[in-house]
Design a protein around this motif. Structure first.
Motif, PDB file in Angstrom:
ATOM      1  N   THR A  21       0.828  -1.207   0.000  1.00  0.00           N
ATOM      2  CA  THR A  21       0.000   0.000   0.000  1.00  0.00           C
ATOM      3  C   THR A  21       0.861   1.255   0.000  1.00  0.00           C
ATOM      4  N   SER A  22       1.841   1.307   0.895  1.00  0.00           N
ATOM      5  CA  SER A  22       2.708   2.486   0.978  1.00  0.00           C
ATOM      6  C   SER A  22       3.573   2.626  -0.275  1.00  0.00           C
ATOM      7  N   ALA A  23       4.019   1.502  -0.820  1.00  0.00           N
ATOM      8  CA  ALA A  23       4.841   1.555  -2.031  1.00  0.00           C
ATOM      9  C   ALA A  23       4.043   2.120  -3.199  1.00  0.00           C
ATOM     10  N   ALA A  24       2.803   1.682  -3.329  1.00  0.00           N
ATOM     11  CA  ALA A  24       1.959   2.192  -4.413  1.00  0.00           C
ATOM     12  C   ALA A  24       1.757   3.697  -4.279  1.00  0.00           C
ATOM     13  N   ALA A  25       1.535   4.153  -3.046  1.00  0.00           N
ATOM     14  CA  ALA A  25       1.356   5.589  -2.829  1.00  0.00           C
ATOM     15  C   ALA A  25       2.620   6.360  -3.165  1.00  0.00           C
ATOM     16  N   SER A  26       3.789   5.783  -2.865  1.00  0.00           N
ATOM     17  CA  SER A  26       5.049   6.498  -3.090  1.00  0.00           C
ATOM     18  C   SER A  26       5.382   6.648  -4.566  1.00  0.00           C
ATOM     19  N   VAL A  27       4.891   5.734  -5.423  1.00  0.00           N
ATOM     20  CA  VAL A  27       5.164   5.830  -6.860  1.00  0.00           C
ATOM     21  C   VAL A  27       3.919   6.235  -7.651  1.00  0.00           C
ATOM     22  N   PHE A  28       2.832   6.555  -6.911  1.00  0.00           N
ATOM     23  CA  PHE A  28       1.629   7.131  -7.500  1.00  0.00           C
ATOM     24  C   PHE A  28       0.967   6.210  -8.533  1.00  0.00           C
ATOM     25  N   VAL A  29       0.817   4.951  -8.153  1.00  0.00           N
ATOM     26  CA  VAL A  29       0.052   4.007  -8.964  1.00  0.00           C
ATOM     27  C   VAL A  29      -0.944   3.303  -8.052  1.00  0.00           C
ATOM     28  N   ALA A  30      -1.943   2.675  -8.655  1.00  0.00           N
ATOM     29  CA  ALA A  30      -2.910   1.929  -7.869  1.00  0.00           C
ATOM     30  C   ALA A  30      -2.236   0.714  -7.241  1.00  0.00           C
ATOM     31  N   GLN A  31      -2.689   0.354  -6.053  1.00  0.00           N
ATOM     32  CA  GLN A  31      -2.107  -0.794  -5.359  1.00  0.00           C
ATOM     33  C   GLN A  31      -2.238  -2.057  -6.197  1.00  0.00           C
ATOM     34  N   SER A  32      -3.381  -2.228  -6.846  1.00  0.00           N
ATOM     35  CA  SER A  32      -3.590  -3.428  -7.668  1.00  0.00           C
ATOM     36  C   SER A  32      -2.622  -3.479  -8.838  1.00  0.00           C
ATOM     37  N   ALA A  33      -2.329  -2.307  -9.432  1.00  0.00           N
ATOM     38  CA  ALA A  33      -1.407  -2.272 -10.567  1.00  0.00           C
ATOM     39  C   ALA A  33       0.005  -2.634 -10.124  1.00  0.00           C
ATOM     40  N   LEU A  34       0.416  -2.122  -8.967  1.00  0.00           N
ATOM     41  CA  LEU A  34       1.746  -2.451  -8.465  1.00  0.00           C
ATOM     42  C   LEU A  34       1.846  -3.938  -8.136  1.00  0.00           C
ATOM     43  N   SER A  35       0.827  -4.469  -7.491  1.00  0.00           N
ATOM     44  CA  SER A  35       0.843  -5.894  -7.133  1.00  0.00           C
ATOM     45  C   SER A  35       0.942  -6.761  -8.374  1.00  0.00           C
ATOM     46  N   ARG A  36       0.163  -6.431  -9.404  1.00  0.00           N
ATOM     47  CA  ARG A  36       0.196  -7.227 -10.642  1.00  0.00           C
ATOM     48  C   ARG A  36       1.572  -7.155 -11.297  1.00  0.00           C
ATOM     49  N   ALA A  37       2.189  -5.969 -11.273  1.00  0.00           N
ATOM     50  CA  ALA A  37       3.504  -5.811 -11.902  1.00  0.00           C
ATOM     51  C   ALA A  37       4.548  -6.658 -11.195  1.00  0.00           C
ATOM     52  N   VAL A  38       4.536  -6.651  -9.862  1.00  0.00           N
ATOM     53  CA  VAL A  38       5.515  -7.443  -9.116  1.00  0.00           C
ATOM     54  C   VAL A  38       5.252  -8.929  -9.298  1.00  0.00           C
ATOM     55  N   PRO A 152       8.848  10.137  12.835  1.00  0.00           N
ATOM     56  CA  PRO A 152       7.817  10.284  11.803  1.00  0.00           C
ATOM     57  C   PRO A 152       7.402  11.744  11.614  1.00  0.00           C
ATOM     58  N   VAL A 153       6.638  11.984  10.536  1.00  0.00           N
ATOM     59  CA  VAL A 153       6.141  13.315  10.246  1.00  0.00           C
ATOM     60  C   VAL A 153       4.638  13.244   9.967  1.00  0.00           C
ATOM     61  N   ASP A 154       4.087  14.368   9.558  1.00  0.00           N
ATOM     62  CA  ASP A 154       2.662  14.470   9.255  1.00  0.00           C
ATOM     63  C   ASP A 154       2.221  13.360   8.303  1.00  0.00           C
ATOM     64  N   LYS A 155       1.070  12.747   8.592  1.00  0.00           N
ATOM     65  CA  LYS A 155       0.573  11.638   7.783  1.00  0.00           C
ATOM     66  C   LYS A 155       0.196  12.056   6.365  1.00  0.00           C
ATOM     67  N   GLU A 156       0.076  13.358   6.119  1.00  0.00           N
ATOM     68  CA  GLU A 156      -0.225  13.823   4.765  1.00  0.00           C
ATOM     69  C   GLU A 156       0.981  13.684   3.839  1.00  0.00           C
ATOM     70  N   LEU A 157       2.144  13.391   4.391  1.00  0.00           N
ATOM     71  CA  LEU A 157       3.367  13.322   3.605  1.00  0.00           C
ATOM     72  C   LEU A 157       3.788  11.878   3.361  1.00  0.00           C
ATOM     73  N   THR A 158       4.498  11.675   2.273  1.00  0.00           N
ATOM     74  CA  THR A 158       5.149  10.399   1.985  1.00  0.00           C
ATOM     75  C   THR A 158       6.591  10.494   2.469  1.00  0.00           C
TER      76      THR A 158
END
Length: 297
Positions: A21-38, A152-158
């Protein structure tokens, strides 16, 4: 089949974040798309790269090896892009990075020159602010793209973890304190502390509460020079990073590790929006080249 650059970036993001989930957010793709790619990469290579555990993931030995090679490939691609920009006379990129004075002096002073030497087509503007609250505002309002911060920092940030830094007790010469220092000794100890109500003071109060100790404030101020003089004048002890002691205090203070050692993560933060190529290159450089900080033995 040969993995694509996108697949390599996704796998490195998973390695960095330890979460799909966090990885998908960091590269700005859908979680499902990242999972399928890996998963497609695992099928093509015929090995498992990730070991799923609850909501997180770990790298398998094969996955760790692929990630090491992937980082090399992605770094090379960024370097080739820089060469292309330089030879075609492309406009120089400007990257605005913000940091607290401590991190600007200690960490950014090492990272920025090495980065600009490797990426001559990128100008880095390093700006300093006294509080993480201001750094967060600069990011969210778009005046800076990256921040070097304590986590940690504000949750609005990656965020992207860089290193662990040891937090120590810095005391006036002649302080009769054990070394290493059990946390219980902080109870009743006269200390130089940030001003009440600031983010850093709130974090310290939370830590003291968890430890069941109540230090006695002898000086409450946010200016770092005042922290140094408060210790060297014999007013009280200070909690700060080990790697700033030599530069700030020289031989005018005593330094003690805590037992167990107290480590604080440091990383890069940015707003949840697509990053420029310069920002992505800086994050990759920082992750691979930040100096290692370990507790003194």
């Amino acid at each position: 089949m040969t993995p694509t650059l996108a697949q390599l970036r996704y796998l490195v993001a998973v390695a960095d974040c330890r979460s799909i989930t966090s990885a998908a957010a960091s590269v700005f793709v859908a979680q499902s798309a990242l999972s399928r790619a890996v998963q497609a990469m695992e099928r093509d290579l015929g090995v498992e790269l990730l070991a799923r555990r609850g909501r997180g993931v770990d790298l398998t030995p094969e996955g760790a090896r692929v990630v090491r090679l992937a980082r090399t490939v992605l770094d090379a691609v960024e370097a080739i892009d820089d060469i292309g920009a330089a030879t075609t006379g492309g406009a120089r990129a400007t990257l605005v990075v913000v940091a607290t004075p401590t991190l600007a002096l200690d960490l950014a002073a090492d990272l920025v020159p090495a980065f600009t030497e490797r990426h001559p087509g990128i100008d880095v503007r390093l700006q300093q602010y006294d509080s993480r609250e201001v750094l967060t505002r600069e990011l969210l309002e778009g005046r800076a793209e990256l921040a070097l911060v304590d986590l940690p920092v504000d949750k609005e940030l990656t965020t992207h973890h860089i290193q662990e830094r040891e937090v120590v007790l810095i005391s006036p010469p002649g302080s009769r304190l054990p070394d290493p220092l059990p946390f219980r000794v902080l109870d009743g100890l006269e200390m130089v502390l940030p001003s009440p109500g600031t983010g850093r003071r709130t974090e310290m109060e939370a830590m003291f509460s968890c430890l069941g100790v109540r230090p006695v404030p002898c000086l409450e101020v946010d200016e770092r020079l005042a922290w140094v003089t408060g210790v060297t004048d014999g007013r009280g002890s200070l909690i700060w990073y080990r790697d700033v002691v030599a530069r700030a205090f020289g031989h005018r203070a005593e330094v003690r590790s805590f037992t167990p050692p107290l480590l604080r993560p440091v990383g890069i933060a940015h707003a949840r929006r697509p990053l420029s190529r310069a920002a992505r290159a800086f994050i990759a450089h920082a992750r691979h080249n930040a100096p290692v900080r370990e507790p003194a033995r």
